[in-house]
Design an enzyme around this catalytic site. Structure first.
Site, PDB file in Angstrom:
ATOM      1  N   ASP A 128       0.845  -1.196   0.000  1.00 18.93           N
ATOM      2  CA  ASP A 128       0.000   0.000   0.000  1.00 18.93           C
ATOM      3  C   ASP A 128       0.884   1.252   0.000  1.00 18.93           C
ATOM      4  OD1 ASP A 128      -2.772   1.187   0.362  1.00 18.93           O
ATOM      5  OD2 ASP A 128      -1.645   2.166   1.975  1.00 18.93           O
TER       6      ASP A 128
ATOM      7  N   TYR B  38       3.362   9.920   0.501  1.00 21.41           N
ATOM      8  CA  TYR B  38       4.291   9.346   1.483  1.00 21.41           C
ATOM      9  C   TYR B  38       5.744   9.701   1.156  1.00 21.41           C
ATOM     10  CZ  TYR B  38       0.198   6.543   2.878  1.00 21.41           C
ATOM     11  OH  TYR B  38      -1.054   6.132   3.276  1.00 21.41           O
TER      12      TYR B  38
ATOM     13  N   LYS C 122      -2.142   6.231  -4.255  1.00 23.00           N
ATOM     14  CA  LYS C 122      -3.225   7.201  -4.019  1.00 23.00           C
ATOM     15  C   LYS C 122      -2.915   8.565  -4.606  1.00 23.00           C
ATOM     16  CE  LYS C 122      -3.619   4.809   0.373  1.00 23.00           C
ATOM     17  NZ  LYS C 122      -2.245   4.642   0.880  1.00 23.00           N
TER      18      LYS C 122
ATOM     19  N   HIS D 278      -6.962   9.862  -2.325  1.00 28.57           N
ATOM     20  CA  HIS D 278      -6.434   9.739  -0.957  1.00 28.57           C
ATOM     21  C   HIS D 278      -7.381  10.344   0.094  1.00 28.57           C
ATOM     22  CE1 HIS D 278      -2.319   9.376   1.262  1.00 28.57           C
ATOM     23  NE2 HIS D 278      -3.300   9.150   2.086  1.00 28.57           N
TER      24      HIS D 278
END
Ligand SMILES: NC(=O)c1ccc[n+]([C@@H]2O[C@H](COP(=O)([O-])OP(=O)(O)OC[C@H]3O[C@@H](n4cnc5c(N)ncnc54)[C@H](OP(=O)(O)O)[C@@H]3O)[C@@H](O)[C@H]2O)c1
Length: 308
Positions: A46, A51, A76, A107
């Protein structure tokens, strides 16, 4: 030992245990992903543009030697890209070193100013989040449908969408979201929203299934009692409980022993927990333990219950 799988509403199969990568630091995440795939049995990673570690995640995937076709990769769309979905997707694909994703999610249901004072968290001069209020979520979803139709992603879905936010896109959606990734764990089970998702054929994915960083869930009375009963760890009970309810779980760890034990333990707990155990765990949050851990200060009403 293989992960159980769930079939999404377009027929795609998703491994029900995936490795989370949020807050997995540079220098840690490549080896975590490599270990998870090569040694621990994971086949689902994931990820997210926001990130900031997708290049290293991609390096870990490559280093594992596991063929791309055997791995389920989710990423996302970040808020500053709601008006340009394919651009965000292309950046993610390039960083991960792949030419398709298995699942692409919005997201958050929050379009952010793409020309603001920061590429990730643009803020207004008063310090509040710089939200693009003129942009309609329906148009973000149309662009998600376009990249799906092009074949760049095998399934599309959402994340952090309440029933209210889903109802903003569903009336005009040609493709029903395959999944909704939400904060779901012992203390935030969102029973009502899960029943709604089930009625729409949308699979729930549990993020922060262990309660995220510095979690209090490992010390929960019911979880520790069931762990002792079945000679498992509290983490295993927390994950097995969510699997038993038909969700995808996304435990994050950069620690090899935990990466391995979360995978094995989740499956062991799934096999052991019975209906009475699940009902007991279902009652923990309504019984006074309800708590969310992930509540970014967006400054808008997302339509969730129990949002502070
Ligand atoms: N869609 C979204 O908005 C959203 C939001 C949050 C999270 N997510 C996704 O969901 C994933 C998981 O959520 P999360 O990272 O918030 O939290 P989590 O998986 O609930 O918990 C991660 C924390 O627990 C520790 N841990 C993991 N396994 C353990 C074990 N067996 N024993 C003791 N400690 C353990 C990890 O430490 P170490 O790493 O140091 O081992 C880390 O500090 C994220 O990584 C991300 O992929 C998505």
């Amino acid at each position: 030992m293989a992960s159980p799988t769930i079939t999404l509403n377009n027929g795609t199969k998703i491994p029900a245990i995936g490795l989370g990568t949020w807050q997995s630091k540079p220098g840690e995440v490549k080896s975590a992903v490599e270990y998870a795939l090569k040694e621990a049995g994971y086949r689902h990673i994931d990820c997210a543009w926001a990130y900031g570690n997708e290049k290293e995640v991609g390096d870990g995937i490559k280093a594992s030697g596991v063929p791309r076709s055997e791995i389920f990769i989710t990423s996302k769309l970040w808020g500053t890209f709601h008006t340009k979905v394919e651009e965000c997707l292309d950046q993610t694909l390039a960083k991960l070193g792949t030419d398709y994703l298995d699942l692409y999610l919005i997201h958050w249901p929050i379009p952010l100013n793409p020309n603001g004072n920061d590429p990730v968290f643009p803020k207004l001069p008063d310090g509040t989040r710089d939200i693009d209020h003129a942009w309609d979520l329906k148009d973000t979803w149309k662009q998600m449908e376009a990249v799906y139709k092009k074949g760049k992603v095998k399934a599309i879905g959402v994340s952090n969408f309440s029933e209210k936010k889903l109802e903003e896109i569903l009336p005009t959606a040609e493709v029903v979201p395959a999944a909704n990734q939400l904060e779901l764990h012992l203390y935030n089970p969102q029973h009502k929203l899960l029943a709604y998702l089930k009625s729409k054929g949308i699979v729930a994915q549990a993020y922060s299934p262990l309660g995220s960083t510095n979690t209090p869930l490992f010390a929960d009375e019911t979880a520790t009692e069931l762990a002792a009963k079945y000679q498992l760890q509290p983490a295993d009970i927390l994950l097995g409980y969510l699997l038993a309810k038909g969700m995808v779980v996304l435990p994050k760890s950069v620690t090899p022993a935990r990466i391995a034990s979360n995978f094995k333990g989740a499956i062991a707990a799934l096999e052991k927990l019975d209906q009475a155990d699940v009902e007991r765990l279902d009652g923990v949050a309504p019984g006074g333990k309800q708590k969310r851990f992930i509540t970014p200060p967006w400054g808008v009403d997302l339509g969730f219950d129990n949002w502070p």
